[in-house]
Each structure stands twice: as C-alpha cells, then as structure tokens.
Write a protein that holds these residues in place. Sequence first.
Motif, PDB file in Angstrom:
ATOM      1  N   GLY A 113      48.854 100.050 -17.099  1.00 30.94           N
ATOM      2  CA  GLY A 113      48.789  98.704 -16.519  1.00 30.94           C
ATOM      3  C   GLY A 113      50.156  98.099 -16.254  1.00 30.94           C
ATOM      4  O   GLY A 113      50.263  97.078 -15.600  1.00 30.94           O
ATOM      5  N   GLY A 114      51.229  98.726 -16.749  1.00 29.59           N
ATOM      6  CA  GLY A 114      52.586  98.236 -16.493  1.00 29.59           C
ATOM      7  C   GLY A 114      52.872  96.885 -17.132  1.00 29.59           C
ATOM      8  O   GLY A 114      52.037  96.313 -17.825  1.00 29.59           O
ATOM      9  N   GLY A 115      54.091  96.427 -16.916  1.00 27.08           N
ATOM     10  CA  GLY A 115      54.473  95.102 -17.396  1.00 27.08           C
ATOM     11  C   GLY A 115      54.846  95.090 -18.862  1.00 27.08           C
ATOM     12  O   GLY A 115      54.566  96.025 -19.610  1.00 27.08           O
ATOM     13  N   VAL A 116      55.498  93.990 -19.254  1.00 25.85           N
ATOM     14  CA  VAL A 116      55.958  93.888 -20.629  1.00 25.85           C
ATOM     15  C   VAL A 116      54.860  93.263 -21.497  1.00 25.85           C
ATOM     16  O   VAL A 116      54.057  92.470 -21.015  1.00 25.85           O
ATOM     17  N   ARG A 151      44.252  86.519 -24.134  1.00 23.96           N
ATOM     18  CA  ARG A 151      44.132  87.902 -23.637  1.00 23.96           C
ATOM     19  C   ARG A 151      43.069  88.002 -22.549  1.00 23.96           C
ATOM     20  O   ARG A 151      43.227  88.739 -21.577  1.00 23.96           O
ATOM     21  N   ALA A 152      41.960  87.265 -22.740  1.00 26.34           N
ATOM     22  CA  ALA A 152      40.883  87.314 -21.750  1.00 26.34           C
ATOM     23  C   ALA A 152      41.370  86.735 -20.418  1.00 26.34           C
ATOM     24  O   ALA A 152      41.054  87.268 -19.343  1.00 26.34           O
ATOM     25  N   THR A 153      42.186  85.670 -20.480  1.00 31.09           N
ATOM     26  CA  THR A 153      42.719  85.074 -19.247  1.00 31.09           C
ATOM     27  C   THR A 153      43.684  86.047 -18.565  1.00 31.09           C
ATOM     28  O   THR A 153      43.689  86.182 -17.346  1.00 31.09           O
ATOM     29  N   GLU A 154      44.483  86.740 -19.376  1.00 38.83           N
ATOM     30  CA  GLU A 154      45.369  87.773 -18.825  1.00 38.83           C
ATOM     31  C   GLU A 154      44.535  88.827 -18.104  1.00 38.83           C
ATOM     32  O   GLU A 154      44.864  89.258 -17.004  1.00 38.83           O
ATOM     33  N   HIS A 155      43.439  89.228 -18.748  1.00 42.29           N
ATOM     34  CA  HIS A 155      42.557  90.255 -18.193  1.00 42.29           C
ATOM     35  C   HIS A 155      42.036  89.802 -16.815  1.00 42.29           C
ATOM     36  O   HIS A 155      42.031  90.589 -15.856  1.00 42.29           O
ATOM     37  N   LEU A 156      41.624  88.531 -16.733  1.00 47.41           N
ATOM     38  CA  LEU A 156      41.110  88.020 -15.455  1.00 47.41           C
ATOM     39  C   LEU A 156      42.201  88.085 -14.375  1.00 47.41           C
ATOM     40  O   LEU A 156      41.942  88.500 -13.247  1.00 47.41           O
ATOM     41  N   GLY A 157      43.412  87.656 -14.751  1.00 43.54           N
ATOM     42  CA  GLY A 157      44.525  87.690 -13.798  1.00 43.54           C
ATOM     43  C   GLY A 157      44.766  89.097 -13.275  1.00 43.54           C
ATOM     44  O   GLY A 157      44.937  89.314 -12.075  1.00 43.54           O
ATOM     45  N   ARG A 158      44.750  90.056 -14.179  1.00 41.32           N
ATOM     46  CA  ARG A 158      44.992  91.448 -13.777  1.00 41.32           C
ATOM     47  C   ARG A 158      43.879  91.958 -12.868  1.00 41.32           C
ATOM     48  O   ARG A 158      44.135  92.627 -11.860  1.00 41.32           O
ATOM     49  N   ILE A 159      42.636  91.662 -13.243  1.00 42.19           N
ATOM     50  CA  ILE A 159      41.504  92.131 -12.444  1.00 42.19           C
ATOM     51  C   ILE A 159      41.529  91.509 -11.051  1.00 42.19           C
ATOM     52  O   ILE A 159      41.335  92.186 -10.048  1.00 42.19           O
ATOM     53  N   TRP A 160      41.817  90.215 -10.987  1.00 43.30           N
ATOM     54  CA  TRP A 160      41.809  89.522  -9.692  1.00 43.30           C
ATOM     55  C   TRP A 160      42.942  89.975  -8.786  1.00 43.30           C
ATOM     56  O   TRP A 160      42.744  90.214  -7.609  1.00 43.30           O
ATOM     57  N   TYR A 161      44.154  90.031  -9.348  1.00 43.77           N
ATOM     58  CA  TYR A 161      45.309  90.166  -8.463  1.00 43.77           C
ATOM     59  C   TYR A 161      46.018  91.518  -8.555  1.00 43.77           C
ATOM     60  O   TYR A 161      46.874  91.805  -7.728  1.00 43.77           O
ATOM     61  N   CYS A 162      45.709  92.312  -9.593  1.00 48.57           N
ATOM     62  CA  CYS A 162      46.279  93.668  -9.649  1.00 48.57           C
ATOM     63  C   CYS A 162      45.176  94.673  -9.329  1.00 48.57           C
ATOM     64  O   CYS A 162      45.457  95.801  -8.938  1.00 48.57           O
ATOM     65  N   GLY A 163      43.931  94.276  -9.547  1.00 52.00           N
ATOM     66  CA  GLY A 163      42.806  95.175  -9.290  1.00 52.00           C
ATOM     67  C   GLY A 163      42.611  96.192 -10.405  1.00 52.00           C
ATOM     68  O   GLY A 163      41.826  97.123 -10.288  1.00 52.00           O
ATOM     69  N   GLU A 210      33.186  87.034  -9.694  1.00 53.29           N
ATOM     70  CA  GLU A 210      33.746  88.310 -10.166  1.00 53.29           C
ATOM     71  C   GLU A 210      34.475  88.085 -11.500  1.00 53.29           C
ATOM     72  O   GLU A 210      34.356  88.890 -12.426  1.00 53.29           O
ATOM     73  N   GLY A 211      35.193  86.945 -11.575  1.00 49.70           N
ATOM     74  CA  GLY A 211      35.905  86.609 -12.812  1.00 49.70           C
ATOM     75  C   GLY A 211      34.934  86.440 -13.974  1.00 49.70           C
ATOM     76  O   GLY A 211      35.153  86.974 -15.067  1.00 49.70           O
ATOM     77  N   ALA A 212      33.835  85.706 -13.733  1.00 50.81           N
ATOM     78  CA  ALA A 212      32.852  85.461 -14.803  1.00 50.81           C
ATOM     79  C   ALA A 212      32.190  86.777 -15.223  1.00 50.81           C
ATOM     80  O   ALA A 212      31.937  87.008 -16.413  1.00 50.81           O
ATOM     81  N   LYS A 213      31.941  87.654 -14.230  1.00 50.87           N
ATOM     82  CA  LYS A 213      31.339  88.967 -14.522  1.00 50.87           C
ATOM     83  C   LYS A 213      32.295  89.792 -15.411  1.00 50.87           C
ATOM     84  O   LYS A 213      31.882  90.418 -16.390  1.00 50.87           O
ATOM     85  N   GLN A 214      33.560  89.753 -15.058  1.00 50.55           N
ATOM     86  CA  GLN A 214      34.565  90.486 -15.838  1.00 50.55           C
ATOM     87  C   GLN A 214      34.701  89.907 -17.245  1.00 50.55           C
ATOM     88  O   GLN A 214      34.958  90.632 -18.199  1.00 50.55           O
ATOM     89  N   LEU A 215      34.511  88.601 -17.337  1.00 48.09           N
ATOM     90  CA  LEU A 215      34.595  87.955 -18.646  1.00 48.09           C
ATOM     91  C   LEU A 215      33.467  88.446 -19.557  1.00 48.09           C
ATOM     92  O   LEU A 215      33.696  88.750 -20.735  1.00 48.09           O
TER      93      LEU A 215
END
Lengths: 76, 612
Positions: B415-418, B436-448, B574-579
């Motif tokens: 997943g890269g990044g620090v 962590r869950a919010t980070e997960h949403l960000g990654r799913i939305w904008y990094c895929g 999609e975000g809620a589903k990922q949550l």
Amino acid sequence: MEDGEDMATHIKLLQGKVEASPEAQNKDVDKILACFLGALIHEHQKNDIENQIASQAEGFSDHALNSSLLKLKGSG
Amino acid sequence: MAPTVKAPDAPASMHCLVIQLGQAQEVLQSLMALRAVKELYPQIQITFVVKESTAAPVRRVHWIEQIVSFPENQIIDTILSGQKSEAQGLCEVAKWLRPLVQNTWDLLVNWSYNESSSFLTGLLPARIKLGYSRQKDLSFANIDGWSQFLQALERASVSQNIHFTDILTTQILTVMQIHFGEPSGNSEVAVTSRGFFSSELDDLVGLNHLAHSQWIQRDSSRRWLTLRLSNKGKGIEFWCSVISRIFQRHPECNLVLVGGEDVTEISRNFTHHLLASSIRGSIEERILNLTGMTANNQEQFDLLTAVLGGCHWLFCEPCEEAHIAAILGTRVLCVMSDSVDAYKQGPYGNGHYLVRGKTANILPESVYGAWAYGASEWSHRRQTKIEKHFSEFGWSAELSNVQIHRSKIRNSDEGGGVFYELLNKSQMGIAEWSTRATEHLGRIWYCGWAPKVSDELSRDQINRDLIIYLRELKPLAEQVRSLCEKAESYAIELFRATEGLKSDRLMTLERRQCINQIASKMKEIDDSIIMFGNKGTVFLALSSILEVMMHNLLGSRLRELGQEAALAYRHLQEGAKQLVLYIDQTLQVARPVRVNEGQVVVLETSEKRGNV
C-alpha cells in the motif's frame, strides 16, 4: 505605480491575460485580487495572534493552532 | 484476449505551477512530494509560488525551474502599519502576479489549503487545477477527490492515518498519470537524501558567521546529536534530564543546540542547568550552541541544513527542523502530545521515533529509553521487544504511560506510504480504530487499494469494548449504505424528471411538484446521513464528505445537478460498503483461532504438581 491610473493599467494588463483563457472569462480581476489581498491580510493577522497565544501557552502548545492547514472558515 | 488500453505517452514538456502559501513545514512537505514527481516525470517544469519568509528551502532545490516569492513584508506589513493604502497594495499584488499569467499552465496545484490561495488559483488560467479554487461567481470550489477528503476531515475535526506528504504525492501523481501518461523516470529513487538541498557546506566557506566557523571546527570524530530548543513545550529541565542521561551513558556523544533567536536565552539556561548536573568530565566541550538560526533566512537555512545533515539524531517537538532533518535522512526523535496529528506534523521516512502521550506523562526516562532503543537497532535488530528494553532500565511504568512509534515506509505492494508503527503494543481504543477506518476509506476511494486489516492489526490489540462497539456500528453502517443507495436512485429520478426541460424556472405545475417531491426526499436523506455523524467519528467523516461533495457540484442546471449528485451518493455508498467490510475484517481478526493439537503445550496444573 503609486497612483490610481497605474493600478488600473496593471489590472487591465492582467485582465487581458486572464481573459485569454476561456475558462476564466467574465472574471473581475480587480475583485478577485481584492479578495486575495483581503484574505492574505486576514491570515497574516490570524497567524500573528496564534503565534502570540502559542508562545504564551504553558506546557504543550496545541499545534493545531499553528497550522492554518485546511482551515477555511467563512468560505463557501 | 481483451485489448489492453495503453496510457498516453507523456508530453515532451509540462509546465506546472505549484502554489504553497502555507507555513514552512507545508513548503517542505510539498518539496518532498514534488521530488517524487520530478523523478518520475523529469520533463516537468515546476514554478513554485511561496511566501518570501518560507522561500529559503525552495531556493536550494535545483530542479525547481522558477520561484515566485510573495513579498509579504513589503505588501502586507506596510498595509497593516498604515504606510500604504490597500489600493496601493492591490497595485503591487497585480504587478507581482503578472509573470504568472504569461502562460496557460498545464497543471496548477494549490497545496496551500487556505482561503487566500483559493482566489489566486481561481484567477490563474490552467488546463487542470488541483486544490482549493474559486468558481466564476467567486464561490469556493474544491473539485478533486483528495482535496475534498482533506477539507471534509478538517472541517469535521476527524483524523486519519495517511501522511500529508503521501497525500500530496498520490494526488499529483494520479493526475499526472491520467492526463500526461505513464512516467518515464525512475520510481526506485529515494526521495530523502543528503543531496536534496543543493547548498553544501563548502558553499558556506565565505560565510562570515560565528556559528558557521564553530560548526566547521567541531570535533567531527564525535557522534553529534541536535536538540531543537523551543520557548514552549516541555521546557529545559525536561530536555536537560534527557541529555544528561545521554552524556552519562554515551561518552561518544556531543550535542549541538539549534533554534531561533527566541531561544538564545533559553539555550544559555539550558547549558547552565546541564553544567550543574553531576556528569563526569567536561560538559562545556560537549555542547555547541548554534541557536539564533531560523530557516527563514537563506544563510541560516544553509547552515542549519549543514548542521542537521551532519548529525545522527535530532531531538525535538513538532517543528520545521524535523522535516528538514527527515529530508536530509537524519533520524528524528520527536516528543509529541497525543493531541497533535502525527500524520500531518510527523517526520517522513524510515526509522524516526515519536514519543507520544499526555503532556505530563512523557518523562525524560521515556524519551531516553526510546532513543537508546532506536540508536542500538543495529545490535538488537529489533528482535528485542521495547518492553524488555525498558524493563532492563527498570522503567516499565514510564513506558506504560506513553506510546512509542517508529516510522516505516511500506513497500508499494503493501500500500506504500509512511506509517508510524506502535512498538509498545497496547490495546486499540475506539478513536484509534476510527482513525484507521477513515484512512481505509481514503485509500479505497482515491488510491483504489488498501492494505489488509490483518496485516496491520493483531488480535491482542482488539479488546472487548471495541468488539461491542463494532457490533453496534455495523448495522448503522449498513443503514447509511442503504440511505445512500436510496439517495442515488432519487438523484437519478431527478435527472430523468428534468429531461427535455428548457428552463429550470418555467415548467408545468405537475412537473414542478414532481421535482419538488424528489428534492424533498433527497433533502430528508441528506439530513439523516448528517444526523448519523453523532453516532461515531467514521460517520462524521462520511457526512462531512457528503456536504463537501454537494457544495462542489459543478452543474448549473437541475439535470446536471441530478447526475452529479447521483455520482456523489454512489461514492458515499461505496464508502459505507467498505466500512461494513472493514468492521467485518476487524471482527474477523478478533475471532478466536483454532489451535492444532500438535501445537498445544500442556502446562502442569497445581493438582499434578501435588501428585508429584
């Protein structure tokens, strides 16, 4: 450069350049510049006040205070 | 076999304007992100807009083609002091701006995230814009996903765990790849390096500066550490206690003090304090006081980079020097209150240490213990647990009150990044899980793509309270998903109901009623989603993103707005589903694991021992 006429010249020059871009048409350059300058002055004053508060704070300063990052009060 | 879609080849040259009117640390983070871009797209030509007071680091980056610095002293200070009128200031701003409107930029990146820069971005012509801007009617515009994500979290005061430097890098590289094609440069080059800034110590030889000659004449056979003093934060007694422990146990170490002019008096007190301690040998010879330097001044910045680059460690609280040291590859030990967002202010790179906790709980023993562990990694290779390391000092209690993190850059396939790995494993609270869950949403939305939950979370970190919370959270997340699904269908209905409509004002009464009904249903759902914000931090993030996305719909007609709103609701859905999935995966990690009989170690019971 100090009087109103020079200012009008500068704004006009900018207007010409900015209007050359189709997506930027109808923009009042002078109005945007005034907003830009106004916001800069406001942020500058806000930073000064925050730095004063931070330097007076005892113990840990809240570094969120120092960071204007992403704060956009009153916009939109 | 399906035909493969080839990304366009990158153009021979690209003109990119970066606006960074923020503070010094944001300038440094922007430079780190741009370094990665320059490595991957060597043909990019970067013009950097920065305030004069934070321009010094940019002037030492040779791959920035042009620097346009804003003279805030000359313009803002003179207006505020009454020496100039606002009209005169406006004239100077117009003059300053002229070189920036000579070309249409291929890419304009506004990384300042403040109000003033949004006007500048709105004014300047560019093919693609990222960050805060203005629409034609001067209303606020924030179009790209990452910027919307950042704005939404900031306005809702929600934290997430993606480092700000990584967000900037990902944001610009994604756009570059979409619009300018695959990179042609080398993606394996490290972004941090001692050669990041072009000023070498040799360049400073002509510098008539006492601090410079003191640094040049230092005993370079010693192991130098830097302490960044500050007039706020933990204070000199705390740092004296840390340094005296280092001096006592590590006779090979010397110390250089840095900080602005505001700490010169503090630095003298610090030295007196340390001299009064009962350390054997001459302490004066082991301390070099170079305070009075700030990164604002070019000469002082050059010397500061030479000092930080020549030291093994920097001890500090959050400050710009931490970012300079990180860029130069010098390890940082940063003492940070747990109210500070480490992913915004923490040093970027591998092997930095953060000692975090409530102010009063961070003791000199915790800092010394963390540093001693980090500085001896070469010998224990991190096979020794930090708990054992602290217990050997008899400081287990001191460790239990703080969190010690070590920074690590993930491999790209992880997943890269620090990320800041917590070394003294403690059970995770609800707040940390939400982050962590919010980070997960960000990654799913904008990094895929996002790393697996089980890769970064172990069973022993999940306690009963968290399990109960997650079980309650899951049906709520499902409700939010279902609300978003409904809202999407209403938005599509709105799109269809407005088909063939020549005006949004003139229409038949029936059609107006129909549109009004759909709009009121959508409003009801919006209100419900926003109400969910009270039920958990993650929902607060989702509702804030909804509000930001809705504010930034671009359409001027109802039909366009219906179409855009449908996409926004799908994004949220999609975000809620990922949550829901993230909750499931966390609970999965917490589930008891079946142990094979062969792996069971039978312990003697007291009954058995009695029989013996």
